[in-house]
Design a protein around this motif. Structure first.
Motif, short mmCIF file in Angstrom:
data_model
loop_
_atom_site.label_atom_id
_atom_site.label_comp_id
_atom_site.label_asym_id
_atom_site.label_seq_id
_atom_site.Cartn_x
_atom_site.Cartn_y
_atom_site.Cartn_z
N SER A 41 8.81 -108.82 39.32
CA SER A 41 7.73 -107.84 39.16
C SER A 41 7.89 -106.61 40.04
CB SER A 41 6.38 -108.51 39.47
OG SER A 41 6.37 -109.00 40.81
N GLU A 42 8.82 -106.64 40.98
CA GLU A 42 8.98 -105.53 41.92
C GLU A 42 9.81 -104.40 41.30
OE1 GLU A 42 9.03 -106.66 46.37
OE2 GLU A 42 10.19 -108.24 45.38
N ALA A 43 9.34 -103.18 41.48
CA ALA A 43 9.99 -102.02 40.85
C ALA A 43 11.43 -101.79 41.31
CB ALA A 43 9.15 -100.76 41.11
N PRO A 44 11.77 -101.94 42.60
CA PRO A 44 13.16 -101.71 43.00
C PRO A 44 14.16 -102.62 42.28
CG PRO A 44 11.75 -101.72 44.93
CD PRO A 44 10.91 -102.18 43.77
N ARG A 45 13.73 -103.82 41.89
CA ARG A 45 14.63 -104.74 41.18
C ARG A 45 15.12 -104.10 39.88
NH1 ARG A 45 15.91 -110.22 40.65
NH2 ARG A 45 16.39 -110.81 38.49
N LEU A 46 14.23 -103.37 39.21
CA LEU A 46 14.60 -102.73 37.94
C LEU A 46 15.66 -101.66 38.17
CD1 LEU A 46 13.90 -102.87 34.95
CD2 LEU A 46 12.19 -101.08 35.33
N ILE A 47 15.56 -100.95 39.29
CA ILE A 47 16.56 -99.92 39.62
C ILE A 47 17.93 -100.56 39.81
CG2 ILE A 47 17.26 -98.20 41.34
CD1 ILE A 47 14.26 -97.88 41.98
N TRP A 48 17.99 -101.60 40.65
CA TRP A 48 19.28 -102.25 40.91
C TRP A 48 19.81 -102.97 39.68
CZ3 TRP A 48 20.61 -99.57 44.59
CH2 TRP A 48 19.82 -99.33 45.71
N LEU A 49 18.92 -103.46 38.82
CA LEU A 49 19.36 -104.13 37.60
C LEU A 49 20.06 -103.14 36.67
CD1 LEU A 49 19.45 -106.69 35.91
CD2 LEU A 49 17.20 -106.08 34.98
N LEU A 84 18.73 -94.10 38.20
CA LEU A 84 18.37 -92.99 39.10
C LEU A 84 16.98 -92.46 38.81
CD1 LEU A 84 21.66 -90.89 39.48
CD2 LEU A 84 20.47 -92.20 41.23
N PHE A 85 16.67 -92.30 37.51
CA PHE A 85 15.34 -91.79 37.18
C PHE A 85 14.25 -92.81 37.47
CE2 PHE A 85 17.50 -88.55 34.37
CZ PHE A 85 17.05 -87.46 35.09
N GLN A 86 14.60 -94.12 37.44
CA GLN A 86 13.63 -95.12 37.88
C GLN A 86 13.29 -94.91 39.35
OE1 GLN A 86 11.83 -97.39 36.54
NE2 GLN A 86 12.71 -97.94 34.57
N GLN A 87 14.30 -94.54 40.15
CA GLN A 87 14.03 -94.25 41.56
C GLN A 87 13.11 -93.04 41.69
OE1 GLN A 87 15.34 -95.90 44.72
NE2 GLN A 87 13.39 -94.84 44.97
N HIS A 88 13.38 -92.00 40.90
CA HIS A 88 12.49 -90.83 40.89
C HIS A 88 11.08 -91.23 40.47
CE1 HIS A 88 14.87 -87.14 41.62
NE2 HIS A 88 15.89 -87.88 41.25
#
Length: 266
Positions: free
Chosen positions: A68-76, A123-127
Motif C-alpha cells: 500500500s505504500e507509494a514508494p513501493r510503486l516507484i521502485w516496482l 520518475l513521474f510517480q516520484q514527482h
C-alpha cells in the motif's frame, strides 16, 4: 539511528568491488588475454553483471515497503524497466557473440523501448508524491515525454538522412529518451538536494552520456563489435555504459542499506 560505521565500511567494500570489476573489464579490453571469442565473452558477461545488479538491489528495496505504500510503486516500475533493459542487454550480448555486428534495430530494441515507459512512469510517480497530481496527469506527462523524444529523433533523422531511416531514428531516439529522463531526474535531484534520495537519479544523466557516445560511434562507423578490432571508441562507449549502471547500483544500494540498517536498529 543506524550504525554509520558499518554503513561506511559496507560502502567502501561496495565501491572497491565495483571498481575492481570495472578495472578488470578495462584491462581485458586493452590487453585481450584470452584466445578466440574469450575476450568478448568475458566482457559481455561483466557488462551483464553491471546491467543486472541494479535489479537485485531494487528487488531488495521492495521488501521494505508494504504493497500500500507509494514508494513501493516507484521502485516496482524501476524494477520492471531495468529488468527489460537487462533482457535487452542479454539478447544484444547473444547476438554480438553469434552474429558479430548487431544491427541498429534488433529484437532487443522493443524491450528497451518498453523499459523506458516504466522508467518514465517511475520518475513521474516520484514527482506525483511531491506535487500530488492525478494518475491521468501522470499518464499525460509520460506520453508527452515519450512523444517529444520521438518527434526530436524523427526530425533529426530527416535532417541528416533526408528520409526516414529506422536505424538512424533509433540511434537518435535513445539519447533523446535519456535526455528526457535526465531532465526529470535533475529536477528531482534539485528537489532532494544532495541527500541520499537524490543518488539513484544521477544514473539517468550517465545513461544519457553513454547513449550519445554509442550513437555517435555508430553514425561515424567507428564502433567495433569485437575486441579483436582494437577500437578505443568502443572501449569509451562501453565503459560509460558500465559507469551508468554502477551509478544506478550505488544509488539503489544506498537506499537499500539505509532502509536495512534502520530496520535492524529499530
Amino acid at each position: 539511528m543506524f550504525n554509520t560505521t558499518r554503513f561506511k565500511q559496507d560502502l567502501v567494500l561496495f565501491l572497491a568491488f565495483m571498481s575492481l570489476l570495472f578495472l578488470i573489464y578495462t584491462g581485458i579490453y586493452v590487453v585481450a588475454p584470452f584466445d578466440g571469442i574469450g575476450n568478448d565473452l568475458v566482457l559481455n558477461l561483466l557488462y551483464l553483471f553491471f546491467s543486472g545488479y541494479p535489479i537485485i538491489l531494487l528487488w531488495g528495496l521492495l521488501r521494505y515497503y508494504d504493497s500500500s505504500e507509494a514508494p513501493r510503486l516507484i521502485w516496482l516500475h524501476f524494477l520492471v524497466g531495468f529488468g527489460l533493459f537487462f533482457i535487452g542487454d542479454s539478447i544484444w550480448a547473444v547476438l554480438n557473440m553469434t552474429v558479430g555486428e548487431v544491427s541498429s534495430f534488433s529484437i532487443a530494441d522493443p524491450l528497451y523501448l518498453l523499459g523506458y515507459v516504466f522508467l518514465f512512469i517511475g520518475l513521474f510517480q516520484q514527482h506525483r508524491l511531491i506535487f500530488l497530481f492525478s494518475k491521468r496527469r501522470l499518464a499525460i506527462y509520460t506520453s508527452l515525454s515519450y512523444l517529444l523524444a520521438i518527434g526530436c529523433a524523427t526530425g533529426l533523422t530527416f535532417w541528416y538522412a533526408g528520409a526516414f531511416d529506422i536505424a538512424s531514428f533509433l540511434e537518435y531516439l535513445y539519447p533523446f529518451l535519456d535526455l528526457s529522463l535526465a531532465l526529470i531526474a535533475l529536477y528531482l535531484v534539485r528537489t532532494f538536494g544532495q541527500g541520499w534520495l537524490s543518488r539513484p537519479f544521477w544514473g539517468f544523466i550517465a545513461l544519457f552520456l553513454a547513449d550519445v557516445i554509442y550513437a555517435a560511434s555508430l553514425q561515424s562507423g567507428q564502433y567495433a563489435f569485437s575486441v579483436s578490432q582494437d577500437n578505443l571508441i568502443r572501449l569509451l562507449s562501453d565503459t560509460v555504459y558500465n559507469i551508468a549502471y554502477i551509478v544506478f547500483a550505488l544509488g539503489f544500494w544506498w537506499q537499500y542499506m539505509v532502509l536495512k540498517l534502520d530496520a535492524e536498529s529499530a
